[in-house]
Design an enzyme around this catalytic site. Structure first.
Site, PDB file in Angstrom:
ATOM      1  N   GLU A 108     -45.078  -2.901  68.481  1.00  9.09           N
ATOM      2  CA  GLU A 108     -46.539  -2.665  69.041  1.00  9.09           C
ATOM      3  C   GLU A 108     -47.090  -3.740  69.700  1.00  9.09           C
ATOM      4  O   GLU A 108     -48.084  -3.654  70.183  1.00  9.09           O
ATOM      5  CB  GLU A 108     -47.527  -2.298  67.785  1.00  9.09           C
ATOM      6  N   CYS A 140     -47.514  -0.483  62.458  1.00  9.16           N
ATOM      7  CA  CYS A 140     -46.429  -1.411  61.756  1.00  9.16           C
ATOM      8  C   CYS A 140     -45.743  -0.165  61.349  1.00  9.16           C
ATOM      9  O   CYS A 140     -44.521  -0.733  60.502  1.00  9.16           O
ATOM     10  CB  CYS A 140     -47.129  -2.000  60.616  1.00  9.16           C
ATOM     11  N   HIS A 263     -45.604  -2.722  52.837  1.00  9.09           N
ATOM     12  CA  HIS A 263     -46.065  -3.390  54.083  1.00  9.09           C
ATOM     13  C   HIS A 263     -47.170  -4.557  53.561  1.00  9.09           C
ATOM     14  O   HIS A 263     -48.012  -4.241  53.051  1.00  9.09           O
ATOM     15  CB  HIS A 263     -46.529  -2.492  55.151  1.00  9.09           C
TER      16      HIS A 263
HETATM   17  N1  CAA Z   1     -61.841 -17.986  46.446  1.00 10.38           N
HETATM   18  C1  CAA Z   1     -60.814 -17.288  46.057  1.00 10.38           C
HETATM   19  N2  CAA Z   1     -60.871 -16.046  46.831  1.00 10.38           N
HETATM   20  C2  CAA Z   1     -61.900 -15.610  47.738  1.00 10.38           C
HETATM   21  C3  CAA Z   1     -62.720 -16.621  47.951  1.00 10.38           C
HETATM   22  C4  CAA Z   1     -62.667 -17.951  47.381  1.00 10.38           C
HETATM   23  N3  CAA Z   1     -63.588 -18.721  47.817  1.00 10.38           N
HETATM   24  N4  CAA Z   1     -63.586 -16.008  48.884  1.00 10.38           N
HETATM   25  C5  CAA Z   1     -62.964 -14.829  49.158  1.00 10.38           C
HETATM   26  N5  CAA Z   1     -62.183 -14.322  48.212  1.00 10.38           N
HETATM   27  C6  CAA Z   1     -61.397 -13.265  48.223  1.00 10.38           C
HETATM   28  C7  CAA Z   1     -62.168 -11.978  48.044  1.00 10.38           C
HETATM   29  O1  CAA Z   1     -62.684 -11.669  47.040  1.00 10.38           O
HETATM   30  C8  CAA Z   1     -61.159 -11.099  48.859  1.00 10.38           C
HETATM   31  O2  CAA Z   1     -60.299 -10.810  47.506  1.00 10.38           O
HETATM   32  P1  CAA Z   1     -60.289  -9.039  46.964  1.00 10.38           P
HETATM   33  O3  CAA Z   1     -60.269  -8.302  48.442  1.00 10.38           O
HETATM   34  O4  CAA Z   1     -59.340  -8.972  46.016  1.00 10.38           O
HETATM   35  O5  CAA Z   1     -61.742  -8.979  46.440  1.00 10.38           O
HETATM   36  C9  CAA Z   1     -60.331 -11.906  49.814  1.00 10.38           C
HETATM   37  O6  CAA Z   1     -60.705 -13.310  49.356  1.00 10.38           O
HETATM   38  C10 CAA Z   1     -60.712 -11.537  50.894  1.00 10.38           C
HETATM   39  O7  CAA Z   1     -62.114 -11.797  51.175  1.00 10.38           O
HETATM   40  P2  CAA Z   1     -62.933 -10.722  51.985  1.00 10.38           P
HETATM   41  O8  CAA Z   1     -62.665  -9.302  51.559  1.00 10.38           O
HETATM   42  O9  CAA Z   1     -64.454 -11.264  52.022  1.00 10.38           O
HETATM   43  O10 CAA Z   1     -62.338 -11.191  53.365  1.00 10.38           O
HETATM   44  P3  CAA Z   1     -62.902 -10.699  54.898  1.00 10.38           P
HETATM   45  O11 CAA Z   1     -63.642  -9.469  54.657  1.00 10.38           O
HETATM   46  O12 CAA Z   1     -63.294 -11.809  55.568  1.00 10.38           O
HETATM   47  O13 CAA Z   1     -61.219 -10.220  55.505  1.00 10.38           O
HETATM   48  C11 CAA Z   1     -59.392  -8.628  55.792  1.00 10.38           C
HETATM   49  C12 CAA Z   1     -60.248  -9.495  54.808  1.00 10.38           C
HETATM   50  C13 CAA Z   1     -60.492  -7.268  56.029  1.00 10.38           C
HETATM   51  C14 CAA Z   1     -58.337  -8.184  55.241  1.00 10.38           C
HETATM   52  C15 CAA Z   1     -59.468  -9.354  57.191  1.00 10.38           C
HETATM   53  O14 CAA Z   1     -58.674 -10.258  57.082  1.00 10.38           O
HETATM   54  C16 CAA Z   1     -58.983  -8.577  58.055  1.00 10.38           C
HETATM   55  O15 CAA Z   1     -59.649  -7.630  58.828  1.00 10.38           O
HETATM   56  N6  CAA Z   1     -57.496  -8.280  58.357  1.00 10.38           N
HETATM   57  C17 CAA Z   1     -56.650  -7.628  59.349  1.00 10.38           C
HETATM   58  C18 CAA Z   1     -56.755  -6.087  58.900  1.00 10.38           C
HETATM   59  C19 CAA Z   1     -55.497  -5.692  57.494  1.00 10.38           C
HETATM   60  O16 CAA Z   1     -54.596  -6.672  57.702  1.00 10.38           O
HETATM   61  N7  CAA Z   1     -55.741  -4.712  57.060  1.00 10.38           N
HETATM   62  C20 CAA Z   1     -54.730  -4.295  55.975  1.00 10.38           C
HETATM   63  C21 CAA Z   1     -54.470  -2.847  56.179  1.00 10.38           C
HETATM   64  S1  CAA Z   1     -54.114  -2.117  57.454  1.00 10.38           S
HETATM   65  C22 CAA Z   1     -52.197  -2.584  57.775  1.00 10.38           C
HETATM   66  O17 CAA Z   1     -51.763  -3.006  56.942  1.00 10.38           O
HETATM   67  C23 CAA Z   1     -51.688  -2.496  59.186  1.00 10.38           C
HETATM   68  C24 CAA Z   1     -51.585  -4.170  59.645  1.00 10.38           C
HETATM   69  O18 CAA Z   1     -50.684  -4.546  59.385  1.00 10.38           O
HETATM   70  C25 CAA Z   1     -52.803  -4.382  60.527  1.00 10.38           C
END
Ligand code: CAA
Length: 431
Positions: A108, A140, A263
């Site tokens: 992609e 992906c 994945h």
């Molecule tokens: N210590 C330990 N853990 C902590 C923490 C700390 N101080 N602060 C936060 N965390 C934990 C949270 O509890 C959370 O864990 P859980 O989900 O188990 O509750 C984790 O860390 C992440 O925290 P947030 O959810 O608050 O993080 P965020 O909102 O800033 O971003 C995300 C997370 C949405 C995955 C972001 O990284 C993102 O958008 N990533 C890209 C999208 C993605 O990967 N999507 C996956 C599905 S789509 C797919 O698979 C296709 C692809 O390849 C993209």
């Protein structure tokens, strides 16, 4: 009379040939013969990124499960990574090159709206002219679509081989929540249906699920992805359940794999996937310890390289496969492995493979990971700027030094043509 006898004998021999062909196809199940991995030469420790972004490092290390993120330097792109992985693979199978009749790249991170990555790889590797080449895109899921295409193709062309390459660079905007889930890399696989032993064969039908959603995408005018983060997680888990149930229905059985490969856009996603699948796998056992034990024995053995590379998009699942192969040192018995491939947008597939013991002849993945060089945040940011400049300026840097063990370099764009250097013989090629 003579004519009739001739016709009967021709019919009989045709029937015999057809029968032999069917029997030989049934005997030689299509599978992956071997695979190899190419990674960018540099990585960014995520602790450093967290500090620079004012985030508790535990969020990245524990919350997302990411420790290091592969970063492309100028000279590395989707094509050089793909060609490098395939080059390594073909070096181990020197007789294979002339038998490659299909070269498909799942990606992609294409480099042109018309020209596929596959034809550039074809040129750099000197593959035969009698070879179909094309890219497949569905986020992906692309490499899985390529693999399934190749498995079907080699059944029809058992004397030939298919080269399937997953190659991507995961890019999110700087300072966005997706930034720590970037990465890059390539996995090349030789697919066959001849009598040589497979690394991985696929004796079952796949479970499939497709549904149009806007969870993650990259418009043609964007260099980085747009993602609805939390929604993308929900889409992934819903697709997993649907594809799994489709698998059970098609095969009239509940799979009992030894390992699960999911994945992994970030490693913790694989934990979430396993936990969400567990009630379907074992409806009567809801004990937390059972779940955690399953996670550490069936999921973590494959996930270790993903923690050190980040998201390879379509190659992510197959990096885990390389990780599992390394974990299962020979001699080991054949193991059933469940795969879940998810492509945002979305299309996904749940499938089961049989992983057979293979003698170690490849460079260990551990050694490839350890040969990389760490960089700091300012260098990561400078690399992002420089690689973007090479993609957008009409300039070429023929003096760009090759990175260690890098067989091909991307030098830039001249007269709208991408320039590559074959570092194995110092030749410059225009794409
Ligand atoms: N210590 C330990 N853990 C902590 C923490 C700390 N101080 N602060 C936060 N965390 C934990 C949270 O509890 C959370 O864990 P859980 O989900 O188990 O509750 C984790 O860390 C992440 O925290 P947030 O959810 O608050 O993080 P965020 O909102 O800033 O971003 C995300 C997370 C949405 C995955 C972001 O990284 C993102 O958008 N990533 C890209 C999208 C993605 O990967 N999507 C996956 C599905 S789509 C797919 O698979 C296709 C692809 O390849 C993209």
């Amino acid at each position: 009379m003579e004519n009739k006898a001739w016709r009967d004998s021709t019919r009989r021999s045709l029937r015999r040939v057809l029968k032999e062909k069917i029997v030989s196809q049934a005997n030689h199940l299509a599978g992956i013969l071997d695979l190899d991995v190419a990674l960018p030469h540099h990585y960014l420790p995520l602790q450093a990124l967290a500090r620079a972004r004012g985030v508790d490092p535990q969020k990245y290390l524990r919350g997302l499960g990411c420790h290091k993120m592969a970063v492309c330097a100028p000279g590395e792109d989707t094509v050089t990574l793909a060609a490098q992985a395939a080059y390594r693979l073909l070096q181990r199978h020197p007789l294979a090159r002339q038998r490659v009749g299909l070269c498909v790249v799942g990606t992609e991170s294409g480099i042109d709206h018309a020209k596929p990555v596959s034809i550039l790889v074809h040129g750099l590797l000197g593959l035969p002219h009698q070879c179909r080449t094309f890219d497949i895109k569905h986020a992906c899921y692309g490499a899985t679509a390529a693999l399934q295409t190749a498995l079907a193709w080699v059944q029809q062309h058992p004397k030939q081989l298919a080269l399937v390459i997953a190659s991507d660079i995961a890019r999110y905007p700087r300072l966005s929540p997706g930034e720590p889930t970037q990465g890059a890399g390539s996995v090349a696989m030789l697919v066959h249906a001849d009598s040589s032993p497979s690394l991985l064969s696929f004796p079952f039908s796949s479970g499939i699920h497709a549904s149009h959603v806007h969870d993650f995408w990259r418009p043609n005018y964007n260099h980085t992805a747009i993602v609805d983060g939390k929604f993308s997680l929900q889409c992934y888990l819903a697709a997993l359940k649907a594809a799994y149930l489709d698998f059970c229905e098609k095969n009239q059985q509940t799979p009992q794999p030894d390992f699960f490969l999911f994945h992994a856009p970030f490693p913790r996603m694989a934990h979430k996937a396993y936990r969400s699948l567990a009630p379907l796998l074992s409806p009567h056992n809801k004990h937390f310890s059972f779940l955690e034990e399953g996670l550490s024995s069936q999921v973590l053995p494959a996930l270790w390289p993903n923690r050190e590379v980040g998201n390879l998009y379509t190659g992510s699942l197959y990096l885990s496969l390389a990780g599992l192969r390394e974990h299962l040192q020979p001699p080991h018995t054949s193991q059933h492995v469940a795969f879940f491939s998810y492509g945002s947008g979305s299309c996904s597939e749940f499938f089961l493979g049989k992983l057979h013991p293979s003698p170690r002849s490849h460079t260990p993945l551990r050694a490839i990971l350890d040969a990389r060089v760490p960089i700091d945040v300012p260098t990561y940011e400078a690399f992002c700027e420089q690689t973007l400049a090479l993609e957008t300026n009409q300039t070429s840097l023929p003096s760009l030094a090759p990175l260690p063990s890098q067989p091909f370099s991307f030098l830039g764009i001249l007269n709208h043509k991408r320039q590559y250097r074959d570092n194995t013989n110092a030749a410059i090629r225009c794409a």
